[in-house]
Motif scaffolding. Structure first.
Motif, short mmCIF file in Angstrom:
data_model
loop_
_atom_site.label_atom_id
_atom_site.label_comp_id
_atom_site.label_asym_id
_atom_site.label_seq_id
_atom_site.Cartn_x
_atom_site.Cartn_y
_atom_site.Cartn_z
N VAL A 1 54.80 44.81 35.69
CA VAL A 1 55.31 43.24 36.00
C VAL A 1 54.62 42.64 37.01
CG1 VAL A 1 57.43 43.69 37.45
CG2 VAL A 1 56.97 41.74 35.99
N GLY A 2 54.49 43.40 38.09
CA GLY A 2 53.62 43.05 39.34
C GLY A 2 52.00 42.82 38.94
N PHE A 3 51.51 41.96 39.52
CA PHE A 3 50.00 41.92 39.11
C PHE A 3 49.08 41.27 40.31
CE2 PHE A 3 52.36 38.11 37.84
CZ PHE A 3 51.65 36.77 38.57
N ASP A 4 49.70 41.95 41.39
CA ASP A 4 48.67 41.54 42.72
C ASP A 4 47.50 42.28 42.73
OD1 ASP A 4 51.46 43.38 43.03
OD2 ASP A 4 49.77 44.25 44.46
N ASN A 5 47.36 43.47 41.65
CA ASN A 5 45.89 43.99 41.68
C ASN A 5 44.82 43.20 40.91
OD1 ASN A 5 47.89 44.55 39.41
ND2 ASN A 5 46.06 45.84 38.53
N ILE A 6 45.27 42.10 40.34
CA ILE A 6 44.51 41.32 39.57
C ILE A 6 44.09 40.01 40.24
CG2 ILE A 6 44.15 40.20 37.31
CD1 ILE A 6 45.86 42.39 36.07
N ASP A 7 43.16 39.56 40.03
CA ASP A 7 42.63 38.27 40.75
C ASP A 7 42.70 37.38 39.46
OD1 ASP A 7 41.54 36.06 41.50
OD2 ASP A 7 39.84 36.83 42.57
N VAL A 8 43.94 36.72 39.24
CA VAL A 8 44.08 36.00 37.86
C VAL A 8 43.18 34.83 37.75
CG1 VAL A 8 45.97 34.77 36.44
CG2 VAL A 8 46.50 36.82 37.81
N GLN A 9 42.98 34.22 38.97
CA GLN A 9 42.27 33.03 39.15
C GLN A 9 40.79 33.23 38.64
OE1 GLN A 9 42.44 31.07 42.89
NE2 GLN A 9 44.58 30.36 42.47
N ALA A 10 40.21 34.38 39.15
CA ALA A 10 39.02 34.67 38.71
C ALA A 10 38.79 34.84 37.10
CB ALA A 10 38.54 35.96 39.31
N ALA A 11 39.80 35.48 36.41
CA ALA A 11 39.89 35.72 35.11
C ALA A 11 40.05 34.36 34.50
CB ALA A 11 41.19 36.46 34.70
N THR A 12 40.87 33.53 34.90
CA THR A 12 40.91 32.04 34.28
C THR A 12 39.63 31.50 34.38
OG1 THR A 12 43.17 32.09 35.16
CG2 THR A 12 42.43 29.93 34.38
N ARG A 13 39.01 31.44 35.38
CA ARG A 13 37.42 30.90 35.54
C ARG A 13 36.71 31.15 34.39
NH1 ARG A 13 38.20 31.51 41.31
NH2 ARG A 13 36.83 33.33 41.00
N ARG A 14 36.97 32.50 34.27
CA ARG A 14 35.88 33.02 32.98
C ARG A 14 36.67 33.09 31.69
NH1 ARG A 14 32.42 36.92 35.94
NH2 ARG A 14 32.67 36.72 38.25
N GLY A 15 37.72 32.54 31.73
CA GLY A 15 38.33 32.38 30.29
C GLY A 15 38.72 33.64 29.72
N ILE A 16 39.30 34.47 30.67
CA ILE A 16 39.73 35.69 30.15
C ILE A 16 41.28 35.82 30.54
CG2 ILE A 16 39.85 38.44 30.42
CD1 ILE A 16 36.82 37.89 31.68
N PRO A 17 42.16 35.96 29.25
CA PRO A 17 43.81 36.08 29.41
C PRO A 17 44.01 37.44 30.09
CG PRO A 17 42.97 35.99 27.10
CD PRO A 17 41.83 35.99 27.90
N VAL A 18 44.89 37.29 30.96
CA VAL A 18 45.55 38.54 31.80
C VAL A 18 47.18 38.50 31.53
CG1 VAL A 18 46.12 39.37 33.91
CG2 VAL A 18 43.79 38.16 33.43
N THR A 19 47.47 39.69 31.39
CA THR A 19 49.16 39.71 31.05
C THR A 19 49.76 40.86 31.84
OG1 THR A 19 48.73 41.58 29.21
CG2 THR A 19 48.45 39.21 28.61
N ASN A 20 50.95 40.96 31.79
CA ASN A 20 51.85 41.49 32.36
C ASN A 20 53.07 41.95 31.49
OD1 ASN A 20 53.49 39.45 32.73
ND2 ASN A 20 54.09 39.49 34.81
N THR A 21 53.91 42.84 32.25
CA THR A 21 54.99 43.53 31.37
C THR A 21 56.43 42.88 32.02
OG1 THR A 21 55.09 45.46 32.56
CG2 THR A 21 53.78 45.37 30.45
N PRO A 22 56.90 41.77 31.85
CA PRO A 22 57.96 41.48 32.62
C PRO A 22 59.35 41.65 31.48
CG PRO A 22 56.97 39.42 31.56
CD PRO A 22 55.94 40.49 31.53
N GLY A 23 60.51 41.40 32.18
CA GLY A 23 61.55 41.48 31.30
C GLY A 23 62.08 42.95 30.94
#
Ligand code: DGY
Length: 326
Positions: free
Chosen positions: A77-99
């Motif tokens: 569920v945590g995603f501090d290992n991923i630079d989500v903004q960098a992924a977004t700039r490149r159009g790459i979806p990033v997901t986690n496992t909440p709930g």
């Protein structure tokens, strides 16, 4: 159409792995330890999808190495290992496992809280070491939960679920968060307090803030100085939320009663780290979500996220949904 190439950076439970192996051309890293960085980059180069763990750094360097990448599905569920903004700039979806891991993680946070309060680890060591000679009127006395004040730092899904458990133990709930929780106040009678008051009033303090620049060393020397000498600190969020040397010094000086840490900084904590020498430090290896059912559900969710991303659909747990807005 040929199956898309995927790299899964560790063996994950069957329910998810099976889905991934049936639908993709997947390589699964078999070692217990994470793939070395160079291997990770090399594997990513050929892949359309990655299933990553919290130990895999996903950043610009990785994206540069993976020109065909379509999706990153994090198995956490945590995603501090991923630079989500960098992924977004490149159009790459990033997901986690909440709930799916909320209740299991809350169960474990409460297990740690109880174990540290009642000195379960010390009792086990004592009995195993052959020191148990008779019933001792003063032996291994701990702290009561009943009627005590449970402080929750970060009352998101997991923090709320821990507070519910506290309520079941007749604890008074106080909390601090950037946003007030009407639900916690209504359903659990939780009282919002400032961070300083949370530190001052909590008999038990359970940490559920995500790791960010704002929460780095949320518990430091100064924070510890405000806590009660009878207080128990529980961390099931991320290691760097607590300053390791500060907690070591505070426990050694008996400035607080005990700490139970599922997560540490660094992680893993080296086996010769002085924290292990303290009776009042209960340290376990980041296992709060580790039940059979939950880890399988996380794997299934990661697989569903991955497959949706590979097909160009919005994954169910997308962290950058703006990519799918027209
Ligand atoms: C997470 O999911 O972020 C946990 O730390 C591991 O389950």
């Amino acid at each position: 159409m040929p199956k898309r190439k995927v790299f899964v950076t560790r063996v994950i439970p069957d329910r998810g792995l099976h889905k991934i192996l049936s639908a993709t051309d997947a390589t699964v890293w078999q070692d217990e330890l994470p793939p070395p960085r160079a291997t990770f980059l090399k594997m990513a180069h050929e892949c359309a999808g990655l299933v990553t763990l919290l130990t895999d750094r996903v950043d610009d360097e990785l994206f540069d190495a993976a020109p065909g990448l379509k999706v990153v599905a994090n198995y956490a569920v945590g995603f501090d290992n991923i630079d989500v903004q960098a992924a977004t700039r490149r159009g790459i979806p990033v997901t986690n496992t909440p709930g799916v891991l909320t209740e299991t993680t809350a169960d474990f946070a409460f297990t740690l809280l109880t174990a540290a309060a009642r000195r379960v680890g010390e009792g086990r060591d004592y009995a195993r070491a052959g020191k148990w000679k008779t019933w001792g009127p003063m032996l291994l006395m701990g702290q009561d939960l009943f009627g005590a004040t449970l402080g929750i730092a970060g009352i998101g899904r997991i923090g709320f679920a821990v507070a519910q458990r506290g309520k079941g133990f007749s604890m008074q709930i106080i909390y601090n968060d950037a946003v007030r929780s009407e639900r916690a106040e209504k359903e659990l009678g939780a009282r919002y307090v400032s961070k300083d008051e949370l530190l001052r009033q909590s008999d038990f303090l359970s940490l559920h803030v995500p790791l960010s620049p704002d929460t780095y060393h949320y518990i430091d020397k100064q924070a510890l100085s405000l806590m009660k000498p009878t207080a128990v600190l529980v961390n099931t969020s991320r290691g760097p939320v607590v300053d390791t040397m500060a907690i070591y010094e505070a426990l050694k000086a008996r400035q607080i009663f005990a700490a139970a840490l599922d997560v540490t900084d660094p992680e893993p904590l080296p086996h010769d780290h002085p924290l292990y020498s303290l009776d009042n430090a209960l340290i376990v290896p980041h296992i709060a979500s580790a039940s059979f059912e939950t880890r399988n559900s996380m794997a299934e969710l990661a697989a569903d996220n991955l497959l949706a991303g590979l097909e160009g659909r919005q994954p169910p747990n997308c962290l950058n949904p703006e990519l799918f807005r027209k």
